[in-house]
Design a protein around this motif. Structure first.
Motif, short mmCIF file in Angstrom:
data_model
loop_
_atom_site.label_atom_id
_atom_site.label_comp_id
_atom_site.label_asym_id
_atom_site.label_seq_id
_atom_site.Cartn_x
_atom_site.Cartn_y
_atom_site.Cartn_z
N UNK A 44 0.83 -1.21 0.00
CA UNK A 44 0.00 0.00 0.00
C UNK A 44 0.87 1.26 0.00
N UNK A 45 0.40 2.27 -0.74
CA UNK A 45 1.20 3.48 -0.92
C UNK A 45 0.29 4.63 -1.30
N UNK A 46 0.62 5.82 -0.81
CA UNK A 46 -0.02 7.06 -1.25
C UNK A 46 1.11 8.03 -1.56
N UNK A 47 1.05 8.70 -2.73
CA UNK A 47 2.12 9.61 -3.12
C UNK A 47 1.55 10.73 -3.97
N UNK A 48 2.17 11.90 -3.89
CA UNK A 48 1.82 13.02 -4.74
C UNK A 48 2.64 12.93 -6.02
N UNK A 49 1.96 13.00 -7.16
CA UNK A 49 2.65 12.92 -8.45
C UNK A 49 2.79 14.31 -9.03
N UNK A 50 3.92 14.53 -9.70
CA UNK A 50 4.14 15.80 -10.38
C UNK A 50 3.77 15.64 -11.86
N UNK A 51 3.61 16.75 -12.57
CA UNK A 51 3.35 16.65 -14.01
C UNK A 51 4.48 15.89 -14.70
N UNK A 52 4.13 15.13 -15.71
CA UNK A 52 5.12 14.35 -16.45
C UNK A 52 4.44 13.24 -17.23
N UNK A 53 5.19 12.21 -17.56
CA UNK A 53 4.67 11.10 -18.37
C UNK A 53 4.42 9.88 -17.48
N UNK A 54 3.23 9.34 -17.60
CA UNK A 54 2.85 8.10 -16.91
C UNK A 54 2.98 6.98 -17.93
N UNK A 55 3.73 5.92 -17.59
CA UNK A 55 3.95 4.82 -18.52
C UNK A 55 3.26 3.56 -18.02
N UNK A 56 2.42 2.99 -18.86
CA UNK A 56 1.71 1.75 -18.56
C UNK A 56 2.27 0.64 -19.44
N UNK A 57 2.38 -0.56 -18.87
CA UNK A 57 2.79 -1.72 -19.66
C UNK A 57 1.70 -2.77 -19.51
N UNK A 58 1.17 -3.17 -20.65
CA UNK A 58 0.13 -4.20 -20.66
C UNK A 58 0.76 -5.54 -21.01
N UNK A 59 -0.04 -6.60 -20.93
CA UNK A 59 0.44 -7.92 -21.35
C UNK A 59 0.84 -7.88 -22.81
N UNK A 60 1.80 -8.69 -23.17
CA UNK A 60 2.25 -8.75 -24.56
C UNK A 60 3.19 -7.63 -24.93
N UNK A 61 3.85 -7.03 -23.92
CA UNK A 61 4.84 -5.98 -24.15
C UNK A 61 4.25 -4.75 -24.84
N UNK A 62 2.98 -4.47 -24.62
CA UNK A 62 2.35 -3.29 -25.18
C UNK A 62 2.53 -2.14 -24.19
N UNK A 63 3.13 -1.04 -24.67
CA UNK A 63 3.38 0.10 -23.81
C UNK A 63 2.47 1.26 -24.20
N UNK A 64 2.10 2.05 -23.21
CA UNK A 64 1.25 3.21 -23.44
C UNK A 64 1.78 4.34 -22.56
N UNK A 65 1.97 5.52 -23.13
CA UNK A 65 2.42 6.68 -22.37
C UNK A 65 1.31 7.72 -22.33
N UNK A 66 1.10 8.29 -21.16
CA UNK A 66 0.06 9.30 -20.99
C UNK A 66 0.72 10.54 -20.41
N UNK A 67 0.57 11.67 -21.09
CA UNK A 67 1.14 12.94 -20.63
C UNK A 67 0.21 13.54 -19.57
N UNK A 68 0.79 13.84 -18.42
CA UNK A 68 0.04 14.41 -17.31
C UNK A 68 0.51 15.85 -17.11
N UNK A 69 -0.38 16.82 -17.26
CA UNK A 69 -0.01 18.23 -17.15
C UNK A 69 -0.32 18.83 -15.78
N UNK A 70 -0.82 18.04 -14.86
CA UNK A 70 -1.20 18.56 -13.54
C UNK A 70 -0.73 17.60 -12.46
N UNK A 71 -0.71 18.08 -11.23
CA UNK A 71 -0.41 17.20 -10.10
C UNK A 71 -1.53 16.18 -9.96
#
Length: 87
Positions: A44-71
């Motif tokens: 378990x964890x709680x953290x404040x995130x800064x603006x930046x890129x969130x990277x997701x990895x799905x099954x089958x080595x599929x990657x997805x990047x999401x640009x985050x412009x806000x906290x």
């Protein structure tokens, strides 16, 4: 050889709606403490995130990047992750 990759559920929410809801293998987020890597079974964890890129990895080595412009706030609990954006 087959390697089983465990997944966990991620939800990304804005004040108005759920923007993403899917199962992923791993997640990398930009926290103020540095980049955080999350996988299935994470403590378990709680953290404040800064603006930046969130990277997701799905099954089958599929990657997805999401640009985050806000906290955002990250909450990890019971094999579920919620990222709650402030805007």
């Amino acid at each position: 050889r087959v390697v089983y990759m465990r997944t966990f559920r991620i939800e990304m929410l804005t004040p108005n709606r759920i923007t993403t809801e899917e199962n992923v293998v791993s997640l990398i987020v930009p926290a103020y403490e540095g980049k955080l890597g999350i996988q299935a079974g994470h403590a378990p964890l709680v953290s404040l995130l800064k603006p930046g890129v969130i990277k997701l990895r799905k099954k089958g080595e599929i990657f997805k990047s999401i640009k985050n412009n806000a906290e955002a706030v990250l909450r990890v609990e019971n094999n579920r992750v919620a990222i709650i954006f402030t805007k």
